[in-house]
Scaffold this motif. Structure first.
Motif, PDB file in Angstrom:
ATOM      1  N   GLU A   1       4.113   2.089  14.982  1.00 47.06           N
ATOM      2  CA  GLU A   1       3.444   2.260  13.780  1.00 47.06           C
ATOM      3  C   GLU A   1       4.906   1.894  12.543  1.00 47.06           C
ATOM      4  N   GLU A   2       6.020   1.691  12.573  1.00 49.61           N
ATOM      5  CA  GLU A   2       7.140   1.567  11.997  1.00 49.61           C
ATOM      6  C   GLU A   2       7.077  -0.888  11.996  1.00 49.61           C
TER       7      GLU A   2
ATOM      8  N   GLN B   1       5.235   9.294   0.856  1.00 50.85           N
ATOM      9  CA  GLN B   1       7.012   8.855   0.147  1.00 50.85           C
ATOM     10  C   GLN B   1       7.114   7.647  -0.708  1.00 50.85           C
TER      11      GLN B   1
ATOM     12  N   HIS C   1       1.715   8.866  13.588  1.00 50.82           N
ATOM     13  CA  HIS C   1       2.566   8.037  13.964  1.00 50.82           C
ATOM     14  C   HIS C   1       3.125   9.364  14.230  1.00 50.82           C
TER      15      HIS C   1
ATOM     16  N   HIS D   1      11.973   6.969   4.864  1.00 52.59           N
ATOM     17  CA  HIS D   1      12.989   6.245   5.375  1.00 52.59           C
ATOM     18  C   HIS D   1      14.167   6.522   4.837  1.00 52.59           C
TER      19      HIS D   1
ATOM     20  N   ASP E   1       7.439  11.666   8.208  1.00 52.21           N
ATOM     21  CA  ASP E   1       6.816  10.455   8.312  1.00 52.21           C
ATOM     22  C   ASP E   1       5.917  10.175   9.820  1.00 52.21           C
TER      23      ASP E   1
HETATM   24 MN    MN Z   1       7.311   4.641   7.390  1.00 44.27          MN
END
Ligand code: MN
Ligand code: HGY
Ligand code: MN
Length: 422
Positions: A135-136, A200, A90, A389, A101
């Motif tokens: 996606e998030e 992540q 994404h 994030h 990300d």
């Molecule tokens: Mn993410």
């Protein structure tokens, strides 16, 4: 490893690291924020500008580009025969996102195809890149919405009606940014799917390991909690007469932390968003709305956590004389990836001289949705200090390039994965 493994015929093939890094940095120029990250919430103008750039790069690589009805962008290099081996991720971000990300996986997948084209390597089946919408889930819940619709896990009608945290309707936003595509959902089922992503989290760095061969994705439960109390004067209302949603939101937040600590293991609980109304210094709040993000690798423990939370909400509503309602925003059970893909990632990582370990994913990913329809897996590279994030999200270039080379050979290998293989 698949019989007649196509990647074995091109063992020395490697991606062009400079080209990959220049694209990662060029995309990061779109909607930059302080600290080196990005804010491109799904279907905002910023997301559109990122999408437009990616579509232009896909066309530069002579991919057949299609936009589906939920805005997923699919680029196919139509060589060979049969269903494509697909990769992707994404490019939408959270509000305080990093530059890697999702974007890293999309751009590495494009780099894989461009490398094959430039080096005259033609796989026996098509390769494709997916850029999945939202996606998030930060603006439109649930997360992984686009890939969920792509695999038929959510109807298009339901998706188009989703209302954003800012009140916009998903279908209207797709039209507004020009990505309400005509290709039908659910989409073309790939022969296999593999996603490259930053971890992540802190595990790879802590273990001094470069590559994660991802075995699974933990279960995810999101809910929105609305507390209706009684707004009142902050100076005149005795504490014994208060029905204060702001106080209750704080109690719920503390309960969530204590629940995760008590349950231990992989249990995580997060209150990431709290809105107070009317949000003024001298007013006991009328209403509070907060989100609960609850995850565990074990479905029965996740269910246990959910029921403990539900009991706490019932008890505190009675005790404080308020009305509490909940709305499920996302609910995905843990997903186990295909052993053949995990084996492939692990072997190729090792053959290319990397340290590698098997590990679960704490974050949700589009691959967990593709796993519903085809053999799927993921490759992780380390996140420095485990941060994501967050604009400070960072991964060393040497690790980014190593991951992309493993993606290259995993995709080539999967082009010869026998459908009946188990
Ligand atoms: Mn993410
Ligand atoms: O929520 C997640 O785990 C992902 O970042 N969408
Ligand atoms: Mn991601």
């Amino acid at each position: 490893m698949p019989r007649g493994d196509f990647s074995q015929q091109h063992l020395d093939l490697r991606i062009d690291g400079d080209r990959l890094m220049s694209r990662i940095n060029a995309l990061a120029e779109i909607a930059p924020i302080d600290g080196g990250g990005n804010c491109r919430l799904a279907l905002t103008d910023e997301d559109k500008y990122g999408r437009d750039l990616l579509v232009s790069w896909m066309k530069d690589c002579n991919l057949e580009v299609s936009i589906d009805a939920v805005g997923n962008i699919i680029g196919i290099w139509n060589v060979g025969v049969g269903a494509p081996v697909m990769s992707g991720s994404h490019i939408d971000t959270v509000r305080t996102g990093g530059r890697f990300d999702g974007c890293y996986g999309v751009l590495a997948a494009l780099e894989v195809i461009e490398t094959c084209q430039k080096m005259g390597v033609t796989p026996p089946r098509p390769l494709s890149v997916g850029i999945f919408t939202d996606e998030e889930g930060a603006r439109f819940a649930p997360d992984m919405l686009g890939s969920l619709v792509y695999v038929g896990g959510m109807s298009l009608e339901e998706a188009l009606d989703v209302i954003a945290i800012d009140g916009a309707k998903l279908g209207d936003e797709l039209v507004r940014i020009g990505y309400a595509g005509t290709t039908p959902c659910p989409g073309l089922i790939p022969h296999a799917f593999v996603e490259l992503h930053i971890e992540q989290g802190p595990m790879l760095e802590a273990n001094n390991v470069r590559i994660g061969a991802v075995t699974s994705v933990q279960g995810i439960s999101w809910q929105e909690v609305t507390i209706i109390g009684q707004s009142n004067h902050a100076g005149t209302t005795p504490m014994s007469l208060r029905h204060d949603p702001a106080y209750i939101a704080a109690e719920i937040t503390v309960f969530m932390r204590k629940l995760a600590i008590t349950m231990g293991g992989d249990q995580v609980c997060t209150v990431g968003k709290i809105d107070i109304h009317p949000n003024l210094t001298n007013v006991v709040a009328a209403k509070a709305t907060l989100t609960l993000d609850v995850r565990n690798t074990d479905e029965s423990l996740l269910k246990q956590a959910e029921s403990k939370i539900s009991k706490f909400l019932i008890d505190i509503a009675i005790g404080e004389g308020v009305k509490i309602t909940t709305r499920q925003l996302a609910r995905f059970e843990p997903v186990i990836f295909d052993d053949r893909v995990i084996d492939c990632v692990e072997k190729i990582a090792r053959d290319q001289g990397n340290t590698v370990q098997r590990m679960p994913s704490g974050a949700g990913h589009d691959a967990q949705m593709l796993a519903r329809v085809c053999p799927s897996g993921m490759i992780f590279v380390p996140s420095v200090k485990g941060i994501s994030h967050n604009p400070a999200e960072f991964t060393e270039t040497i690790d980014l390039i190593a991951g992309a080379n493993i993606l290259l050979h995993t995709m080539l290998s999967l082009t010869t994965l026998e459908s009946g293989d188990k």
